[in-house]
Design a protein around this motif. Sequence first.
Motif, PDB file in Angstrom:
ATOM      1  N   LEU A 151       0.677  -1.217  -0.052  1.00  0.00           N
ATOM      2  CA  LEU A 151       0.089  -0.021   0.104  1.00  0.00           C
ATOM      3  C   LEU A 151       0.839   1.269  -0.018  1.00  0.00           C
ATOM      4  N   ALA A 152       0.147   2.278  -0.552  1.00  0.00           N
ATOM      5  CA  ALA A 152       0.654   3.752  -0.527  1.00  0.00           C
ATOM      6  C   ALA A 152      -0.407   4.674   0.327  1.00  0.00           C
ATOM      7  N   ILE A 153       0.042   5.086   1.321  1.00  0.00           N
ATOM      8  CA  ILE A 153      -1.108   6.021   1.923  1.00  0.00           C
ATOM      9  C   ILE A 153      -0.777   7.481   1.975  1.00  0.00           C
ATOM     10  N   GLU A 154      -1.543   8.307   1.709  1.00  0.00           N
ATOM     11  CA  GLU A 154      -1.299   9.853   1.774  1.00  0.00           C
ATOM     12  C   GLU A 154      -2.326  10.091   3.049  1.00  0.00           C
ATOM     13  N   ASN A 155      -1.789  11.121   3.990  1.00  0.00           N
ATOM     14  CA  ASN A 155      -2.620  11.208   5.114  1.00  0.00           C
ATOM     15  C   ASN A 155      -2.931  12.605   5.226  1.00  0.00           C
ATOM     16  N   LYS A 156      -4.093  13.065   5.494  1.00  0.00           N
ATOM     17  CA  LYS A 156      -4.534  14.448   5.584  1.00  0.00           C
ATOM     18  C   LYS A 156      -5.255  14.534   6.900  1.00  0.00           C
ATOM     19  N   SER A 157      -5.135  15.608   7.519  1.00  0.00           N
ATOM     20  CA  SER A 157      -5.798  16.001   8.626  1.00  0.00           C
ATOM     21  C   SER A 157      -6.702  17.364   8.565  1.00  0.00           C
ATOM     22  N   VAL A 158      -7.937  17.289   8.815  1.00  0.00           N
ATOM     23  CA  VAL A 158      -8.904  18.509   8.522  1.00  0.00           C
ATOM     24  C   VAL A 158      -9.532  18.816   9.865  1.00  0.00           C
ATOM     25  N   LYS A 159      -9.625  20.115  10.001  1.00  0.00           N
ATOM     26  CA  LYS A 159     -10.578  20.538  11.304  1.00  0.00           C
ATOM     27  C   LYS A 159     -11.861  20.804  10.583  1.00  0.00           C
ATOM     28  N   THR A 160     -12.853  20.067  11.034  1.00  0.00           N
ATOM     29  CA  THR A 160     -14.294  20.173  10.248  1.00  0.00           C
ATOM     30  C   THR A 160     -15.036  21.449  10.731  1.00  0.00           C
ATOM     31  N   SER A 161     -14.300  22.192  11.966  1.00  0.00           N
ATOM     32  CA  SER A 161     -15.034  23.406  12.445  1.00  0.00           C
ATOM     33  C   SER A 161     -14.852  24.381  11.314  1.00  0.00           C
ATOM     34  N   SER A 162     -13.795  24.418  10.492  1.00  0.00           N
ATOM     35  CA  SER A 162     -13.259  25.543   9.623  1.00  0.00           C
ATOM     36  C   SER A 162     -13.479  25.080   8.136  1.00  0.00           C
ATOM     37  N   THR A 163     -13.763  23.956   7.774  1.00  0.00           N
ATOM     38  CA  THR A 163     -14.501  23.644   6.272  1.00  0.00           C
ATOM     39  C   THR A 163     -15.192  22.294   6.520  1.00  0.00           C
ATOM     40  N   ASN A 164     -15.988  22.319   5.378  1.00  0.00           N
ATOM     41  CA  ASN A 164     -16.527  20.979   5.236  1.00  0.00           C
ATOM     42  C   ASN A 164     -16.292  20.226   3.869  1.00  0.00           C
ATOM     43  N   LYS A 165     -14.803  20.683   3.515  1.00  0.00           N
ATOM     44  CA  LYS A 165     -14.224  19.825   2.362  1.00  0.00           C
ATOM     45  C   LYS A 165     -12.752  19.708   2.354  1.00  0.00           C
ATOM     46  N   LEU A 166     -12.238  18.453   1.791  1.00  0.00           N
ATOM     47  CA  LEU A 166     -10.920  18.600   1.586  1.00  0.00           C
ATOM     48  C   LEU A 166     -10.750  18.997   0.418  1.00  0.00           C
ATOM     49  N   TYR A 167     -10.129  20.127   0.302  1.00  0.00           N
ATOM     50  CA  TYR A 167      -9.860  20.796  -1.027  1.00  0.00           C
ATOM     51  C   TYR A 167      -8.591  20.493  -1.608  1.00  0.00           C
ATOM     52  N   PHE A 168      -8.565  20.209  -2.937  1.00  0.00           N
ATOM     53  CA  PHE A 168      -7.418  19.889  -3.807  1.00  0.00           C
ATOM     54  C   PHE A 168      -6.237  20.804  -3.790  1.00  0.00           C
ATOM     55  N   SER A 169      -6.724  22.363  -3.647  1.00  0.00           N
ATOM     56  CA  SER A 169      -6.128  23.536  -3.954  1.00  0.00           C
ATOM     57  C   SER A 169      -5.519  23.941  -2.480  1.00  0.00           C
ATOM     58  N   GLN A 170      -6.176  23.586  -1.627  1.00  0.00           N
ATOM     59  CA  GLN A 170      -5.770  23.973  -0.265  1.00  0.00           C
ATOM     60  C   GLN A 170      -5.042  22.948   0.845  1.00  0.00           C
ATOM     61  N   HIS A 171      -5.402  21.665   0.565  1.00  0.00           N
ATOM     62  CA  HIS A 171      -4.873  20.777   1.366  1.00  0.00           C
ATOM     63  C   HIS A 171      -3.783  19.869   0.515  1.00  0.00           C
ATOM     64  N   PHE A 172      -3.804  20.005  -0.685  1.00  0.00           N
ATOM     65  CA  PHE A 172      -2.699  19.195  -1.581  1.00  0.00           C
ATOM     66  C   PHE A 172      -1.733  20.159  -1.960  1.00  0.00           C
ATOM     67  N   SER A 173      -0.416  19.832  -1.983  1.00  0.00           N
ATOM     68  CA  SER A 173       0.680  20.594  -2.529  1.00  0.00           C
ATOM     69  C   SER A 173       0.620  20.702  -4.400  1.00  0.00           C
ATOM     70  N   GLN A 174       1.149  21.775  -4.562  1.00  0.00           N
ATOM     71  CA  GLN A 174       1.681  22.009  -5.867  1.00  0.00           C
ATOM     72  C   GLN A 174       3.268  22.127  -5.983  1.00  0.00           C
ATOM     73  N   SER A 175       3.744  21.488  -7.051  1.00  0.00           N
ATOM     74  CA  SER A 175       5.183  21.995  -7.274  1.00  0.00           C
ATOM     75  C   SER A 175       5.709  21.647  -8.495  1.00  0.00           C
ATOM     76  N   ASN A 176       7.072  21.893  -8.835  1.00  0.00           N
ATOM     77  CA  ASN A 176       7.362  21.727 -10.296  1.00  0.00           C
ATOM     78  C   ASN A 176       7.022  20.337 -10.728  1.00  0.00           C
ATOM     79  N   GLY A 177       6.941  19.317  -9.983  1.00  0.00           N
ATOM     80  CA  GLY A 177       6.709  17.884 -10.283  1.00  0.00           C
ATOM     81  C   GLY A 177       4.986  17.673 -10.567  1.00  0.00           C
ATOM     82  N   GLY A 178       4.219  18.854 -10.549  1.00  0.00           N
ATOM     83  CA  GLY A 178       2.756  18.977 -10.605  1.00  0.00           C
ATOM     84  C   GLY A 178       2.016  18.904  -9.395  1.00  0.00           C
ATOM     85  N   HIS A 179       0.885  18.798  -9.521  1.00  0.00           N
ATOM     86  CA  HIS A 179      -0.085  18.594  -8.364  1.00  0.00           C
ATOM     87  C   HIS A 179       0.150  17.458  -7.582  1.00  0.00           C
ATOM     88  N   GLN A 180      -0.004  17.383  -6.122  1.00  0.00           N
ATOM     89  CA  GLN A 180       0.104  16.231  -5.472  1.00  0.00           C
ATOM     90  C   GLN A 180      -0.724  15.035  -5.649  1.00  0.00           C
TER      91      GLN A 180
END
Length: 159
Positions: free
Chosen positions: A51-80
């Motif tokens: 397996l390969a597992i990516e972990n994300k933690s999110v505060k439900t009090s401040s958002t109702n969604k895990l956003y691709f733009s906010q919670h994932f990184s962007q680099s020269n290699g592309g989007h996470q």
Amino acid sequence: MTDFERALVNSFNQFFDEEELNGIAHRKKQHRFSSQLCDVLVDSEHDMFYLAIENKSVKTSSTNKLYFSQHFSQSNGGHQVERISDFVDRSGRTGFLAVELKRGRGRARKAYMVPWEDVREAYENGETGLHIDDIQQYPEILRDSENYSVAEMCMEMKI
């Protein structure tokens, strides 16, 4: 390593010990100026535990969604999401997104295991992210006080 990553690694390793299965979960050492492909890798002679597992933690009090733009990184290699998708494809691992929901003071955290294909599909379809309500429809990683346990989830998902 975050507490959630450490707890997930420990939970998989405890599961392997208890079930007397050959397998190990680990976290590659992250260097300051290099990116890692995934947070947690699980290796085993059993294909279901490769397996390969990516972990994300999110505060439900401040958002109702895990956003691709906010919670994932962007680099020269592309989007996470693109980088992890490429890693999963090339390595032959089964990918997952483990999402920990921090629900505020006095409420226990909950975590869910989302198949990576669903994350990739949402991203490639141009969705902005994954809604918390949708994430909660996936198998839960049960929690016993401070520790997570993947045992029941592994049996349920037949990972």
